[in-house]
Design a protein around this motif. Structure first.
Motif, PDB file in Angstrom:
ATOM      1  N   GLY A  48       1.881   2.778  45.120  1.00 54.47           N
ATOM      2  CA  GLY A  48       0.770   1.594  45.448  1.00 54.47           C
ATOM      3  C   GLY A  48       1.056   1.018  46.894  1.00 54.47           C
ATOM      4  N   PHE A  49       2.299   0.632  47.353  1.00 57.60           N
ATOM      5  CA  PHE A  49       2.714   0.237  48.525  1.00 57.60           C
ATOM      6  C   PHE A  49       2.336   1.056  49.551  1.00 57.60           C
ATOM      7  N   LEU A  50       2.572   2.384  49.425  1.00 60.00           N
ATOM      8  CA  LEU A  50       2.372   3.362  50.535  1.00 60.00           C
ATOM      9  C   LEU A  50       0.839   3.523  50.535  1.00 60.00           C
ATOM     10  N   SER A  51      -0.035   3.497  49.530  1.00 60.61           N
ATOM     11  CA  SER A  51      -1.199   3.505  49.601  1.00 60.61           C
ATOM     12  C   SER A  51      -1.930   2.397  50.307  1.00 60.61           C
ATOM     13  N   VAL A  52      -1.547   1.310  50.035  1.00 60.58           N
ATOM     14  CA  VAL A  52      -1.773   0.083  50.971  1.00 60.58           C
ATOM     15  C   VAL A  52      -1.497   0.136  52.637  1.00 60.58           C
ATOM     16  N   MET A  53      -0.174   0.604  52.580  1.00 60.23           N
ATOM     17  CA  MET A  53       0.372   0.848  54.012  1.00 60.23           C
ATOM     18  C   MET A  53      -0.545   1.930  54.849  1.00 60.23           C
ATOM     19  N   SER A  54      -0.875   3.001  54.262  1.00 65.17           N
ATOM     20  CA  SER A  54      -1.575   4.024  54.855  1.00 65.17           C
ATOM     21  C   SER A  54      -2.943   3.424  55.230  1.00 65.17           C
ATOM     22  N   PHE A  70      -7.635  -0.898  47.529  1.00 60.52           N
ATOM     23  CA  PHE A  70      -7.973  -1.261  46.198  1.00 60.52           C
ATOM     24  C   PHE A  70      -7.229  -0.242  45.195  1.00 60.52           C
ATOM     25  N   ILE A  71      -7.113   0.970  45.418  1.00 57.75           N
ATOM     26  CA  ILE A  71      -6.044   2.174  44.830  1.00 57.75           C
ATOM     27  C   ILE A  71      -4.913   1.421  44.739  1.00 57.75           C
ATOM     28  N   GLY A  72      -4.353   1.175  45.637  1.00 60.59           N
ATOM     29  CA  GLY A  72      -3.014   0.463  45.827  1.00 60.59           C
ATOM     30  C   GLY A  72      -2.709  -0.537  44.991  1.00 60.59           C
ATOM     31  N   ILE A  74      12.261   2.585  36.102  1.00 59.96           N
ATOM     32  CA  ILE A  74      12.152   3.796  37.014  1.00 59.96           C
ATOM     33  C   ILE A  74      10.599   3.999  37.379  1.00 59.96           C
ATOM     34  N   LEU A  75       9.982   4.054  36.296  1.00 61.88           N
ATOM     35  CA  LEU A  75       8.489   4.529  36.359  1.00 61.88           C
ATOM     36  C   LEU A  75       7.683   3.283  37.196  1.00 61.88           C
ATOM     37  N   MET A  76       8.348   2.035  36.845  1.00 60.32           N
ATOM     38  CA  MET A  76       7.790   0.972  37.600  1.00 60.32           C
ATOM     39  C   MET A  76       7.990   1.026  39.202  1.00 60.32           C
ATOM     40  N   SER A  77       9.179   1.227  39.610  1.00 61.57           N
ATOM     41  CA  SER A  77       9.364   1.225  40.931  1.00 61.57           C
ATOM     42  C   SER A  77       8.721   2.697  41.495  1.00 61.57           C
ATOM     43  N   ILE A  78       8.398   3.743  40.818  1.00 60.90           N
ATOM     44  CA  ILE A  78       7.653   4.940  41.566  1.00 60.90           C
ATOM     45  C   ILE A  78       6.216   4.199  41.582  1.00 60.90           C
ATOM     46  N   ALA A  79       5.659   3.827  40.598  1.00 59.15           N
ATOM     47  CA  ALA A  79       4.358   3.322  40.890  1.00 59.15           C
ATOM     48  C   ALA A  79       4.135   2.199  41.930  1.00 59.15           C
ATOM     49  N   MET A  80       5.353   1.317  42.339  1.00 59.87           N
ATOM     50  CA  MET A  80       5.135   0.261  43.016  1.00 59.87           C
ATOM     51  C   MET A  80       5.143   0.777  44.492  1.00 59.87           C
ATOM     52  N   ILE A  81       6.026   1.771  44.717  1.00 60.87           N
ATOM     53  CA  ILE A  81       6.217   2.586  45.825  1.00 60.87           C
ATOM     54  C   ILE A  81       4.860   3.301  46.305  1.00 60.87           C
TER      55      ILE A  81
END
Ligand SMILES: [Zn+2]
Length: 114
Positions: free
Chosen positions: A43-49, A16-18, A34-41
């Motif tokens: 979020g993606f890492l959070s879902v992956m973990s 949910f956080i991701g 830039i901010l958008m790609s950082i936040a996307m990464i």
């Protein structure tokens, strides 16, 4: 709370956080690539973990011991030396030495000296 349930709740929260972070990335940071790609990464890492945590629970589950809870008489799983019943949170142990003692997460450490 039983450990497996606790880990599952944690994995759910990560998903949910991701998703929330990715949502913010798209709708809040849409003006800044830039901010958008950082936040996307992030979020993606959070879902992956969280996926990794789910896999880890799957592996852990094979090592659990099925027992009948002495309190509610339902079947539950024990992970480690000390765990709680999934249904009534009754503390359970597989170790005869610890029976009757106040159960503590410390007992799960391999080299714990009682
Ligand atoms: Zn129980």
């Amino acid at each position: 709370m039983a450990k497996i349930n606790r880990i599952r709740t944690f994995a759910m929260a990560l998903i949910f956080i991701g998703i929330f972070i990715m949502y913010i990335a798209i709708f809040v940071f849409s003006g800044s690539p830039i901010l958008m790609s950082i936040a996307m990464i992030i979020g993606f890492l959070s879902v992956m973990s969280s996926t990794l945590v789910y896999l880890w629970i799957g592996m852990k589950s094979t090592k659990t011991v099925r027992v009948q809870c002495p309190n509610c008489e339902k079947h539950t799983k024990i992970l480690g030396r000390v765990d709680a019943c999934m249904h009534c949170n009754e503390p359970l142990t597989l170790d005869k030495e610890l029976e009757g003692k106040e159960l503590d997460a410390r007992y799960n450490r391999k080299n714990f000296q009682s």
